[in-house]
Write an enzyme that holds these catalytic residues in place. Structure first.
Site, PDB file in Angstrom:
ATOM      1  N   ASP A 196       0.828  -1.224   0.000  1.00 40.74           N
ATOM      2  CA  ASP A 196       0.000   0.000   0.000  1.00 40.74           C
ATOM      3  C   ASP A 196       0.854   1.261   0.000  1.00 40.74           C
ATOM      4  O   ASP A 196       0.433   2.309  -0.478  1.00 40.74           O
ATOM      5  CB  ASP A 196      -0.857   0.058   1.274  1.00 40.74           C
ATOM      6  CG  ASP A 196      -1.720  -1.174   1.427  1.00 40.74           C
ATOM      7  OD1 ASP A 196      -2.326  -1.590   0.426  1.00 40.74           O
ATOM      8  OD2 ASP A 196      -1.768  -1.727   2.546  1.00 40.74           O
ATOM      9  N   LYS A 226      18.378   6.535   6.359  1.00 42.23           N
ATOM     10  CA  LYS A 226      18.499   5.129   5.981  1.00 42.23           C
ATOM     11  C   LYS A 226      19.928   4.648   6.189  1.00 42.23           C
ATOM     12  O   LYS A 226      20.838   5.411   5.907  1.00 42.23           O
ATOM     13  CB  LYS A 226      18.110   4.968   4.493  1.00 42.23           C
ATOM     14  CG  LYS A 226      16.656   5.297   4.210  1.00 42.23           C
ATOM     15  CD  LYS A 226      16.320   5.188   2.738  1.00 42.23           C
ATOM     16  CE  LYS A 226      16.774   6.411   1.959  1.00 42.23           C
ATOM     17  NZ  LYS A 226      16.323   6.395   0.540  1.00 42.23           N
ATOM     18  N   ASP A 248      18.344   2.308  -4.811  1.00 43.04           N
ATOM     19  CA  ASP A 248      19.486   1.909  -5.653  1.00 43.04           C
ATOM     20  C   ASP A 248      20.703   1.516  -4.829  1.00 43.04           C
ATOM     21  O   ASP A 248      21.705   1.084  -5.387  1.00 43.04           O
ATOM     22  CB  ASP A 248      19.874   3.040  -6.610  1.00 43.04           C
ATOM     23  CG  ASP A 248      20.500   4.207  -5.875  1.00 43.04           C
ATOM     24  OD1 ASP A 248      19.905   4.662  -4.858  1.00 43.04           O
ATOM     25  OD2 ASP A 248      21.594   4.646  -6.269  1.00 43.04           O
TER      26      ASP A 248
END
Lengths: 372, 372
Positions: B79, B278, B304
């Site tokens: 979602d 991250k 990536d």
């Protein structure tokens, strides 16, 4: 003659099943702990029923505890003294008590004393002036810095391309003094617009650069990092560093050294630089050619850092002494020995961190020297 | 329903002594390779005479090879789309073909799309403007940067001391927007006299600083390194980083990111920063509260970089897809899988580098999306 490493051997006897182990504590005294495996093998050969159960290396001997005869024999065991500066003789402008007396006394005793420093902020001329102002009787040929060594190395490998330097004027001068063209000197300050900055930086790149040389640089900046990293995209460009000392620690502040600059570049490029200063063997190869005829055991390294000074000595099979007035002390040595003895880290590089001898300060060494 | 991980099980049968091993190659297909041990256990239970001899993880499935039904089932399996920017949607100002179509199509299909970037040079407002100028139908609440996350984290932990920032104005603004007092903004250029520089730097230190926050900063300089390191001498001062990406790689140059700055400070202080961007889980905890009611499996990370994007997804148990237009590609994934399969590196962190899915580019994904 002189005893400085104690080895505790725990021996397992082949006894009855119930009393399988009987441990005997034997202290092997030998002048060079790196020869201990030889001693142990000899010992085992002569007593074939015993097995070495555990080997432990103990602390280096504190030479202040030596009696007059042992101390004298030790002094007679070396001809060349390779003495670190910051943390050993002084901390910046704070000259340690007894430091000049020790250096002068060793010179009087016929030792050749070199000051060998990874610090590449002061020129050899400035080092000499500092020495003379503080009563160290040493000349310019007694002064060796990692910046000087870098120049000598470039000459040694007959390097003839341009050099991009992140470093002091002293380092740039040393490279120019061996005939090289140096770019990158002095400030390189970012402008506010980042796209313009990148355009400028790329426009300033010089195709004739064949090496990035990194030392300490208080003008270190993002544009310098950018240029270094982009020069190193070309695999024919060498990556060289004077030294990788993390910092110089003052009582109330920490002064970053070249290590942090090297770490940043390495983080991006994943390339390990060729390091010229301590602990690298290259330093000796290119700056101590006059002493090359001597046995390694006739050299003594005096230092305060285990991972630079002491490892440098051990990399060359020189004798080494730790002075307790700088970065590392006997607690650090104990921790490394514990790691080795517990089998947690017994790589050759770790063993090379252990000095042969210890003295708390130049002042202590001065007192010992006065007694002979 | 959808197949994306193939496991090769080599099974050892308890045969006669001479024919001890007979290897059978069985492919187990399951939707989540992290559940494979469950599958294997079930399999073993049902065939008690067999033993698993070797387990190997194969490459993530390329979703461009899915048939229409499988692809549709996969699209229905999530979602929320957490999409990286540089290397996925664009490289700086070069927008990749199909990128906006993919984002808009996913939005049309009812997905909530967030752009999540470790890049902390652009504000959320600027990100939104860039998106709108390039036909990405996204609003400011869809923009999450590591700089924004840093502000949200500081608010979350109720931090109320001053912050010394090495970072862009964007990062400083984010910190100020949650009520913090920020020092260190903009240029901090070294003067020529080093002793004066040290005196100046020490004079500018502020006792009320409780955190050093590091992001990308093109004004990074020696004085900034000096101050950061000296603030961190106080063990009550926190060390935080937006991200530790090494660089952004352009075809003709390498752009250093925050990683090199963090590496330099860490080299001296030996302190690991708390990383907010991250791959840290903190990012989700502080910026995706509105989505906290959903199952982790209903999130898809598009990225990536294996060590930031994919690991971030796996740290949160999200689904992950690698896009082949940026830093890492399938060769990198293969190398990691080989390491795991050869038993050379099977730590949990290494396994977290493996994406669930792969697509070569946004253009490819656009083509797939047009087919349903």
């Amino acid at each position: 003659i002189h005893i400085h490493t104690y080895l505790t051997l725990y021996i397992t006897f082949g006894l009855s099943r119930r009393k399988k182990y009987k441990l005997i504590n034997i202290i092997v005294q030998c002048s060079d702990f790196r020869k201990t495996s030889e001693c142990i093998n000899l010992f085992i050969k002569q007593a074939s029923t015993i097995k070495v159960h555990k080997m432990s290396i103990q602390l280096p001997a504190d030479i202040s505890s030596y009696d007059r005869t042992t101390f004298k024999a030790w002094i007679n065991s070396f001809d060349v003294v390779l003495c670190d500066c910051d943390g050993v003789l002084w901390l910046h402008n704070d000259i340690y008590e007894g430091a000049s007396d020790v250096v002068n006394k060793l010179t009087d005793l016929g030792k050749k004393v070199y000051l060998i420093t990874n610090n590449n902020m002061a020129s050899r001329q400035e080092m000499r002036e500092k020495c003379q102002a503080n009563n160290f009787k040493l000349e310019i040929e007694n002064m060796i810095s990692s910046a000087f060594a870098m120049g000598q190395y470039m000459k040694h490998i007959k390097f003839n391309k341009k050099v991009y330097v992140i470093g002091s004027n002293v380092l740039a001068n040393e490279l120019e003094s061996v005939g090289l063209t140096v770019i990158g000197r002095g400030p390189d300050v970012a402008i506010d617009s980042l796209p313009d900055q990148v355009k400028n930086d790329l426009g300033q790149m010089d195709d004739e650069v064949g090496a990035v040389v990194v030392g300490f640089d208080h003008h270190y900046s993002f544009p310098k990092l950018f240029k270094a990293v982009n020069y190193l995209r070309n695999e024919n460009v060498k990556f060289l560093a004077t030294n990788t000392d993390e910092s110089i620690d003052f009582p109330f502040f920490t002064f970053p050294d070249a290590g942090a600059i090297v770490a940043g570049i390495k983080n991006i490029t994943k390339i390990d630089p060729i390091v010229i200063g301590k602990p690298s063997k290259i330093l000796s190869d290119v700056t101590l050619k006059d002493e090359a005829h001597r046995e390694p055991k006739r050299f003594l390294v005096v230092g305060d850092r285990l991972n630079t000074d002491i490892m440098y000595g051990n990399n060359n099979n020189y004798q080494t002494i730790l002075v307790g007035t700088g970065v590392h002390n006997m607690t650090d040595v104990q921790q490394i020995i514990d790691k080795i003895n517990n089998g947690k880290d017994s790589t050759e590089d770790t063993k090379k961190l252990i000095p042969d001898f210890y003295i708390s300060s130049m002042k202590e060494l001065k007192i010992k020297l006065e007694s002979i």
